[in-house]
Structure formats: structure tokens, C-alpha cells
Design a protein around this motif. Structure first.
Motif, mmCIF file in Angstrom:
data_model
loop_
_atom_site.group_PDB
_atom_site.id
_atom_site.type_symbol
_atom_site.label_atom_id
_atom_site.label_comp_id
_atom_site.label_asym_id
_atom_site.label_seq_id
_atom_site.Cartn_x
_atom_site.Cartn_y
_atom_site.Cartn_z
ATOM 1 N N ARG A 99 0.680 -1.069 0.064
ATOM 2 C CA ARG A 99 0.022 0.024 -0.043
ATOM 3 C C ARG A 99 0.963 1.120 0.119
ATOM 4 O O ARG A 99 0.468 2.143 -0.581
ATOM 5 C CB ARG A 99 -1.080 0.122 1.266
ATOM 6 N N ARG A 100 2.030 1.322 0.650
ATOM 7 C CA ARG A 100 2.681 2.292 0.514
ATOM 8 C C ARG A 100 3.892 2.340 -0.288
ATOM 9 O O ARG A 100 4.762 3.275 -0.447
ATOM 10 C CB ARG A 100 3.467 2.630 2.029
ATOM 11 N N GLY A 101 4.193 0.842 -0.873
ATOM 12 C CA GLY A 101 5.378 0.780 -1.808
ATOM 13 C C GLY A 101 6.867 0.712 -1.106
ATOM 14 O O GLY A 101 7.679 1.264 -1.849
ATOM 15 N N ILE A 102 6.874 0.706 0.244
ATOM 16 C CA ILE A 102 8.182 0.531 0.976
ATOM 17 C C ILE A 102 8.520 -0.818 1.109
ATOM 18 O O ILE A 102 7.909 -1.692 1.261
ATOM 19 C CB ILE A 102 7.871 1.100 2.363
ATOM 20 N N VAL A 103 10.002 -1.124 0.740
ATOM 21 C CA VAL A 103 10.726 -2.213 0.927
ATOM 22 C C VAL A 103 11.076 -2.518 2.318
ATOM 23 O O VAL A 103 11.824 -1.425 3.004
ATOM 24 C CB VAL A 103 12.053 -2.157 0.047
ATOM 25 N N LEU A 104 10.420 -3.428 3.111
ATOM 26 C CA LEU A 104 10.730 -3.586 4.371
ATOM 27 C C LEU A 104 12.097 -4.482 4.654
ATOM 28 O O LEU A 104 12.792 -4.286 5.672
ATOM 29 C CB LEU A 104 9.564 -4.394 4.994
ATOM 30 N N SER A 105 12.453 -5.384 3.603
ATOM 31 C CA SER A 105 13.582 -6.034 3.869
ATOM 32 C C SER A 105 13.896 -6.446 2.357
ATOM 33 O O SER A 105 13.210 -6.620 1.481
ATOM 34 C CB SER A 105 13.628 -7.104 4.655
ATOM 35 N N GLU A 106 15.321 -6.535 2.269
ATOM 36 C CA GLU A 106 15.887 -7.142 0.742
ATOM 37 C C GLU A 106 17.214 -7.869 1.075
ATOM 38 O O GLU A 106 18.102 -7.467 2.019
ATOM 39 C CB GLU A 106 15.942 -6.209 -0.077
ATOM 40 N N GLY A 107 17.330 -8.689 0.337
ATOM 41 C CA GLY A 107 18.819 -9.631 0.307
ATOM 42 C C GLY A 107 18.999 -10.095 -1.013
ATOM 43 O O GLY A 107 18.100 -10.550 -1.612
ATOM 44 N N HIS A 108 20.224 -10.395 -1.410
ATOM 45 C CA HIS A 108 20.660 -11.274 -2.421
ATOM 46 C C HIS A 108 20.049 -12.814 -2.473
ATOM 47 O O HIS A 108 20.211 -13.336 -1.446
ATOM 48 C CB HIS A 108 22.317 -11.296 -2.773
ATOM 49 N N CYS A 109 19.535 -13.058 -3.562
ATOM 50 C CA CYS A 109 18.875 -14.237 -3.360
ATOM 51 C C CYS A 109 19.707 -15.502 -3.982
ATOM 52 O O CYS A 109 20.596 -15.501 -3.791
ATOM 53 C CB CYS A 109 17.371 -14.212 -4.125
ATOM 54 N N HIS A 110 19.140 -16.080 -5.147
ATOM 55 C CA HIS A 110 19.952 -16.937 -5.961
ATOM 56 C C HIS A 110 20.912 -16.184 -6.908
ATOM 57 O O HIS A 110 20.473 -15.244 -7.610
ATOM 58 C CB HIS A 110 19.090 -18.017 -6.433
ATOM 59 N N LEU A 111 21.982 -16.709 -6.963
ATOM 60 C CA LEU A 111 23.169 -15.867 -8.058
ATOM 61 C C LEU A 111 23.145 -16.328 -9.301
ATOM 62 O O LEU A 111 24.195 -15.960 -10.034
ATOM 63 C CB LEU A 111 24.384 -16.012 -7.116
ATOM 64 N N GLY A 112 22.521 -17.373 -9.839
ATOM 65 C CA GLY A 112 22.445 -17.682 -11.122
ATOM 66 C C GLY A 112 21.917 -16.711 -12.092
ATOM 67 O O GLY A 112 21.279 -15.681 -11.565
ATOM 68 N N THR A 113 21.848 -16.729 -13.188
ATOM 69 C CA THR A 113 21.561 -15.832 -14.184
ATOM 70 C C THR A 113 20.085 -16.047 -14.717
ATOM 71 O O THR A 113 19.563 -15.025 -15.061
ATOM 72 C CB THR A 113 22.709 -15.791 -15.623
ATOM 73 N N LYS A 114 19.313 -17.306 -14.327
ATOM 74 C CA LYS A 114 18.080 -17.489 -14.821
ATOM 75 C C LYS A 114 17.074 -17.168 -13.734
ATOM 76 O O LYS A 114 17.433 -16.482 -12.618
ATOM 77 C CB LYS A 114 17.819 -18.961 -15.246
ATOM 78 N N ALA A 115 15.787 -17.097 -14.098
ATOM 79 C CA ALA A 115 14.721 -16.534 -13.193
ATOM 80 C C ALA A 115 14.578 -17.324 -11.871
ATOM 81 O O ALA A 115 14.883 -18.487 -11.786
ATOM 82 C CB ALA A 115 13.320 -16.431 -14.033
ATOM 83 N N SER A 116 14.228 -16.471 -11.142
ATOM 84 C CA SER A 116 13.839 -17.158 -9.634
ATOM 85 C C SER A 116 12.742 -16.788 -9.186
ATOM 86 O O SER A 116 11.916 -15.948 -9.837
ATOM 87 C CB SER A 116 15.071 -16.733 -8.614
ATOM 88 N N LYS A 117 12.107 -17.765 -8.504
ATOM 89 C CA LYS A 117 10.660 -17.412 -8.190
ATOM 90 C C LYS A 117 10.496 -17.691 -6.687
ATOM 91 O O LYS A 117 11.324 -18.124 -5.803
ATOM 92 C CB LYS A 117 9.621 -18.853 -8.675
ATOM 93 N N CYS A 118 9.213 -17.051 -5.965
ATOM 94 C CA CYS A 118 8.975 -17.098 -4.549
ATOM 95 C C CYS A 118 7.802 -17.326 -4.339
ATOM 96 O O CYS A 118 6.852 -17.070 -4.978
ATOM 97 C CB CYS A 118 9.762 -15.863 -3.830
ATOM 98 N N THR A 119 7.420 -17.634 -2.884
ATOM 99 C CA THR A 119 6.197 -17.677 -2.362
ATOM 100 C C THR A 119 6.251 -17.676 -0.992
ATOM 101 O O THR A 119 7.130 -18.257 -0.392
ATOM 102 C CB THR A 119 5.331 -19.078 -2.838
ATOM 103 N N PHE A 120 5.341 -17.192 -0.194
ATOM 104 C CA PHE A 120 5.075 -17.153 1.168
ATOM 105 C C PHE A 120 4.910 -18.517 1.863
ATOM 106 O O PHE A 120 3.939 -19.339 1.160
ATOM 107 C CB PHE A 120 4.148 -16.069 1.863
ATOM 108 N N LEU A 121 5.321 -18.858 2.877
ATOM 109 C CA LEU A 121 4.888 -20.237 3.401
ATOM 110 C C LEU A 121 3.996 -19.813 4.679
ATOM 111 O O LEU A 121 4.427 -19.798 5.861
ATOM 112 C CB LEU A 121 6.055 -20.761 4.005
ATOM 113 N N GLY A 122 2.810 -19.622 4.265
ATOM 114 C CA GLY A 122 1.771 -19.600 5.460
ATOM 115 C C GLY A 122 1.956 -18.438 6.182
ATOM 116 O O GLY A 122 2.292 -17.285 5.734
#
Length: 565
Positions: free
Chosen positions: A224-247
Motif C-alpha cells: 500500500r505504501r510501496g516501501i521495501v521492508l527487507s531485501e537481500g541477495h537471493c540466488h546468484l544464477g543468471t536465470k529466473a527465480s521464483k518465490c512464495t510465502f510459507l503460510g
């Protein structure tokens, strides 16, 4: 200490005590024996021209009423919508949704209305469509709402899980736009990504949004505010990465590639994305892995594009957080996977999840049921807790003002067949995506009336005389209509050739038939025959002329070739 992908932990040292050396062994779980069952060929959707687009999307969306599949077309973009029970071989000229000017990249059903589907396309637009209950009878080109805002193609869309009429779209312009589709306008622009967005996923109550990006970062955003609460480097490969919340556990699972192009999955704490809680290598294949999380069973399914297998894991609160259960093996690679919401699974067969697999080369959409083996045919309460209902917890206005609410729940035992088709209210403030439907309004008005049964004998009813008079009037009207219909040619023929009711000598046929009728009918038939013969001669003449023209063109081409040589 070393943790392998098998879930077995070893601890080796010089002076090891009993508390340090332990072996997990076989972990107890009611989902340890889950297995996949593909549907028989007659229950699949065959002869579907599945899109060959290389975009990393599922290309399939399913709800308890319809299955939608993005199809391959020569120009523009189209997708197919079929009622769930219309299985078997598809007609070549089946009706499609054909309103986009570019290839369709993603489709998603509205979680609160099974007749509304959203699509995004290469033409930089997002469109909403209404699908009637029986399916499409002709190509659908008129949309309910068209959303303009992206400057480049729109890659992904996502409905809010608890708020009505809230839709998010992510484009190749690195922007996420929050739409209020009831008003048909953008309410928030999220501009915090430096590159192309690969994936976005809401948490359970829709208060947070997780995204992965081409800059190899995982972000948790307050939408709603467009604010990044936390961020970090994910997978370091060149292809696409996907994500989903666990409950509602505050954790996120991601899939991607390592520096050496090995496929991985990782579990993260949403408050601290500097380092993953656990990161494991899956294999060395090249297809992008999509995660599918089931909130009711706490199972996560990992399926790679181009793979033939689907791995599934159980999510727990203690390290290593994810335990491998088993995998469904198949020799046919998949181009995409749709999945059925939990309220649409078959509880009598102990089905806990259902995929809709798009085959890469066979033009087939194949349902795959994930089943927990149980001997009893009764409803299994431990497998089916209350699941998300097809009803919103919040209005768009409430959510945009800062309110959060968990999803409304329904019982899988009593509420599986709940319908989400919303008839039009005829109200000025009604959302734009609800089409006007007079018939449904009349049906609901009739059903809302209270029925008061009257068990008295017919003679004792005060209105019995009126009922008898009405019945007599209806009988008289019916007899009048019957007498009037006796004069039709059909009834004349029935009287001619039918059996005589009395034993009198039948009248000779030549006396029954009116000679004028015979001559007029014969004259009409002769005229029709002559007319068809003339049309046939004209067609033959045109065919001869075209054949002669073809021969002349062939001779002309041969002459030109001879000159060139």
C-alpha cells in the motif's frame, strides 16, 4: 554438521556425547505416502494448441468451474476457457477469448468470482473478462475492464487474497501497479526494482508482497505504501527465480540457480533476508522451478519447466524447515502447470492437491491428483481443515485505508460446492466487473420468497373454486389450440394415413387428397430442382474458367523460365 537434501543430519567429532550424535531416521508424517495419479485420457483436455511462448509463466489457470489455457495463435493473443467437465478431444474451432493485440503472458481467476478472469499481454494492457456459466458459445472480444498504465509488456498479474477488486500487475518496465478494478483505476505505483521482475507473491492476509528480480534480490514490500521492508541477495544464477510465502510463519521459499547453474531452493525469514535459513541443491537441470504452497497441508510442490517430475516437501517450524517427501514421475515434460483451489478438490478420494499439466508436445492438458492413501471412505478431518472461502474479508477501500484481515474460512465437509457467481445488484455503486444479468436477478428474487405449504384438502381450500375455474379455462384454451392445429398439413396427413378410430370403411386415398395441393407441391419441387441445376451449371462453368486460367499461368511461368535460362 552437514545437512543434505535427504533430510538426514550427521554430526561427527572427537568427543561426541549422546546429545551431539543422533540420527533422525524415518520421520513420522501423514503425508509421507502421498502419491500422484494422472487422469485417464478421456478425462483430459486433448487437441489444445498450447502456446509456445518462452515466457516463464504457468499459462494455465483453474477454478471449480473452468480451466483456462493460453493458446498459440497467428496474430494477437488468445486463451481458451472450458467448463471443467468438457473433457475429451477439443473441437478445432472452439471459442476463445481473443481481445488482446499481443501474446497473452499470464492469466488468473478472480478468487471471489469464478466467472471473472484477468489476463495480461504483450500489448501493455491488463483486461478482465466475464465467462458465462455454460462456457463460451462464440469468440469473446468484449472485455469488462481494460487497464492501461504500463509502458512495456505486462509479465505477471496477481489477485489480492482477501480484499475484493484489488489486482497487482508487474511489467517489463520494472513497475508494479496496484489496481482497483471495481473503479478501473490505478491506486498505487511501486517503483523499487532496478530490473525486470521475475515473480510476486502475497502472504496469507495480503499485507506483504514478496518479489524476485533480475538484479538477483529478494524483496519483501508493503504494497500500500510501496516501501521495501527487507531485501537481500537471493540466488546468484543468471536465470529466473521464483518465490512464495510459507503460510503465516513469516517465512519465504525461493527457487533459482546457483553460480554453477545448479537448481536450488532456499527458505528465508521475511524480517532478515541477509542470509537464508536453509539452502539446498535440487539438481542440475535447466528449467525454471515453480513453487506451489498448500496452506492447509503445509506442503510445498516444486515443478520445473520442461521436467517430467513434481517434487513435494513438508514444511515444519524447526530446522531444516523443509523435509523431502517424494516425487511424482512422468516421462512427458511439462510446459506449464495450473492448480485447483482447495475448495475444488475431491475429498471423497482423499485428494489434497490437483495440478493441470500442459504437455510440451502432445497438445494435452492432463489433470494430476495428489492423494493421501486412506482405507476409509469417510471425510478425513485431519486432511481437510477449514480452507479459504470464495468471499472477501475486506473491501478495496478498507484495505487501501490500512486494514488487514485473514481470509474467511469454509468447511471442506459442508461448503465445497459454494458458488461464487455474483448476480448484478443494479446498484450505482456496483463494481464495474459485475455484468448486468436480468435473469439472475429474477431467479434470486424468486428464491428469496418464503414458501408457505398448505396441506389442507383441495375442497377445504377457500380458493379451491377459483382453482377449478382456472383449470377449466386452461383446458378450454388447450382444446381450442388443439382444434386450431388440426388444420395444419401435418395433421391432415395424420388423418389421411393414420388408423381410423371407427370401424367404418376407409375413404379412398384419391378422394382424400386435394389434386390442387398435389399439383402445387409438384410445381414447387420442379422449380427448386431447376434452380439448383442452374446453380450447379454456373459453378461448373466457374471451375472450368479457373482451371483454364491456371493452365495459362503455368504456360506463362514456363515461358519466363525458358527466357531466363
Amino acid at each position: 554438521m552437514h545437512c543434505s537434501s535427504t533430510g538426514v543430519v550427521w554430526n561427527c567429532g572427537v568427543d561426541m556425547t549422546n546429545s551431539q550424535v543422533w540420527f533422525r531416521g524415518v520421520r513420522s508424517s501423514k503425508f509421507r505416502h502421498v502419491y500422484g495419479v494422472p487422469f485417464k485420457r478421456e478425462r483430459c483436455y486433448d487437441n489444445v494448441k498450447i502456446t509456445r511462448n518462452a515466457h516463464d509463466s504457468n499459462f494455465c489457470a483453474v477454478n471449480p468451474k473452468f480451466v483456462a489455457i493460453v493458446t498459440e495463435v497467428a496474430g494477437g493473443g488468445a486463451f481458451l476457457v472450458l467448463p471443467l467437465d468438457h473433457t475429451g478431444r477439443l473441437d478445432f474451432n472452439a471459442s476463445r477469448v481473443t481481445g488482446h493485440k499481443g501474446p497473452v503472458l499470464d492469466i488468473k481467476w478472480n478468487p471471489f468470482n469464478d466467472n471473472i478472469i484477468a489476463s495480461c499481454s504483450d500489448d501493455c494492457t491488463v483486461k478482465l473478462w466475464h465467462i458465462p456459466d455454460g462456457g463460451l458459445s462464440m469468440h469473446l472480444t468484449e472485455w469488462l475492464v481494460e487497464l492501461h498504465g504500463h509502458k512495456r509488456r505486462v509479465a505477471y498479474i496477481e489477485w489480492h487474497p482477501t480484499a475484493e477488486n484489488i489486482l497487482l500487475s508487474a511489467g517489463f518496465d520494472s513497475l508494479i501497479i496496484v489496481w482497483d478494478v471495481g473503479k478501473g483505476e490505478a491506486v498505487k505505483l511501486i517503483d523499487c526494482h532496478s530490473d525486470v521482475i521475475y515473480c510476486m507473491s502475497f502472504n496469507r492476509d495480503g499485507s506483504l508482497l514478496a518479489t524476485t528480480c533480475k538484479d538477483k534480490k529478494l524483496r519483501v514490500i508493503e504494497p500500500r505504501r510501496g516501501i521495501v521492508l527487507s531485501e537481500g541477495h537471493c540466488h546468484l544464477g543468471t536465470k529466473a527465480s521464483k518465490c512464495t510465502f510459507l503460510g503465516s510463519r513469516g517465512r519465504v521459499v525461493t527457487t533459482g540457480f546457483s553460480r554453477h547453474s545448479d537448481r536450488q531452493y532456499a527458505v528465508w525469514d521475511q524480517h532478515d533476508l541477509a542470509k537464508p535459513l536453509v539452502c539446498e541443491t535440487i539438481d542440475s537441470s535447466s528449467g525454471v522451478v515453480f513453487p506451489y504452497y498448500d496452506h492447509d497441508t503445509n506442503m510445498v510442490y516444486l515443478a520445473g519447466k520442461g521436467d517430467g517430475n513434481i517434487r513435494y516437501y513438508e514444511v515444519v517450524d524447526e530446522p531444516p524447515y523443509v523435509h523431502f517427501l517424494n516425487q511424482f514421475l512422468s516421462g512427458n515434460p511439462q510446459r506449464g502447470l495450473g492448480f485447483m483451489p482447495k475448495r475444488g478438490v475431491n475429498t471423497s478420494a482423499c485428494e489434497v492437491f490437483r495440478f493441470y499439466k500442459l504437455h510440451t508436445s502432445r497438445g494435452l492438458c492432463e489433470p494430476i491428483s495428489m492423494i493421501v492413501p486412506r482405507k476409509s471412505d469417510c471425510f478425513q478431518d485431519d486432511l481437510y481443515p477449514d480452507t479459504a472461502a470464495p468471499l472477501p474479508s475486506l473491501t478495496a477501500k478498507d484495505w487501501l485505508s490500512g486494514m488487514n484481515a485473514p481470509p474467511l474460512l469454509i468447511s471442506m465437509k459442508t461448503g465445497v460446492t459454494i458458488s461464487t457467481h455474483k448476480p448484478s445488484t443494479g446498484n450505482k455503486d456496483a463494481p464495474a466487473l459485475q455484468p448486468q444479468d436480468v435473469n439472475n436477478r429474477k431467479k434470486f428474487m424468486f428464491l428469496s420468497r418464503e414458501t408457505t405449504p398448505d396441506y389442507r384438502p383441495l375442497n377445504a381450500c377457500p380458493n379451491a373454486l377459483n382453482h377449478n375455474n382456472e383449470n377449466e379455462i386452461q383446458v378450454n384454451e388447450k382444446s381450442q389450440k388443439t382444434n386450431a392445429n388440426q388444420n395444419t398439413k401435418f395433421h391432415q396427413l395424420q388423418r389421411m394415413f393414420g388408423k381410423q378410430t371407427n370401424d367404418a370403411e376407409p375413404v379412398p386415398l384419391y378422394k382424400q387428397i386435394n389434386q390442387g395441393d398435389v399439383f402445387s407441391t409438384e410445381h414447387e419441387l420442379r422449380l427448386a430442382f431447376n434452380r439448383q441445376g442452374e446453380e450447379l451449371r454456373i459453378v461448373k462453368r466457374q471451375l472450368q474458367n479457373s482451371q483454364q486460367r491456371v493452365r495459362e499461368l503455368e504456360q506463362h511461368v514456363a515461358a519466363l523460365q525458358a527466357k531466363l535460362q
